[in-house]
Design a protein around this motif. Structure first.
Motif, PDB file in Angstrom:
ATOM      1  N   ARG A 178      13.418  27.679 -15.895  1.00  0.00           N
ATOM      2  CA  ARG A 178      13.199  29.025 -15.363  1.00  0.00           C
ATOM      3  C   ARG A 178      14.523  29.568 -14.872  1.00  0.00           C
ATOM      4  NH1 ARG A 178       8.615  28.197 -10.979  1.00  0.00           N
ATOM      5  NH2 ARG A 178       8.482  26.012 -11.478  1.00  0.00           N
ATOM      6  N   SER A 179      14.529  30.808 -14.496  1.00  0.00           N
ATOM      7  CA  SER A 179      15.776  31.410 -14.008  1.00  0.00           C
ATOM      8  C   SER A 179      16.231  30.778 -12.699  1.00  0.00           C
ATOM      9  CB  SER A 179      15.599  32.914 -13.820  1.00  0.00           C
ATOM     10  OG  SER A 179      14.593  33.168 -12.853  1.00  0.00           O
ATOM     11  N   ASP A 180      15.280  30.238 -11.903  1.00  0.00           N
ATOM     12  CA  ASP A 180      15.646  29.685 -10.602  1.00  0.00           C
ATOM     13  C   ASP A 180      15.690  28.165 -10.573  1.00  0.00           C
ATOM     14  OD1 ASP A 180      12.926  29.418 -10.909  1.00  0.00           O
ATOM     15  OD2 ASP A 180      12.475  29.761  -8.801  1.00  0.00           O
TER      16      ASP A 180
END
Length: 79
Positions: free
Chosen positions: A26-28
């Motif tokens: 994921r982006s995080d």
């Protein structure tokens, strides 16, 4: 340090019996699955650091605490 690029579903081997699988990106962050024998501890570094700091803090004695403990001891006997 070995730096690798992996895609979801790909795995990497550590030794003969530890498998790390990329579960999600994921982006995080990245979700990893770790398959290791029960005899090998797998821990997050930040948890180990927090436990170590707490243990060190628990063993630190203030002068007031030492004095309070000394007052609990009976006075030494003189012959």
């Amino acid at each position: 340090m070995l730096v690798l690029s992996r895609r979801v579903g790909e795995r990497l081997m550590i030794g003969d019996d530890i498998v790390v699988t990329i579960l999600e990106v994921r982006s995080d962050g990245v979700r990893l699955g770790i398959d290791a024998p029960r005899s090998i501890a797998v821990n997050r570094a930040e948890v180990l650091e927090a436990v170590t700091e707490a243990n060190v803090a628990a063993t630190a004695a203030t002068d007031a605490a030492v004095d309070a403990l000394r007052r609990l001891l009976p006075p030494p006997r003189t012959p």
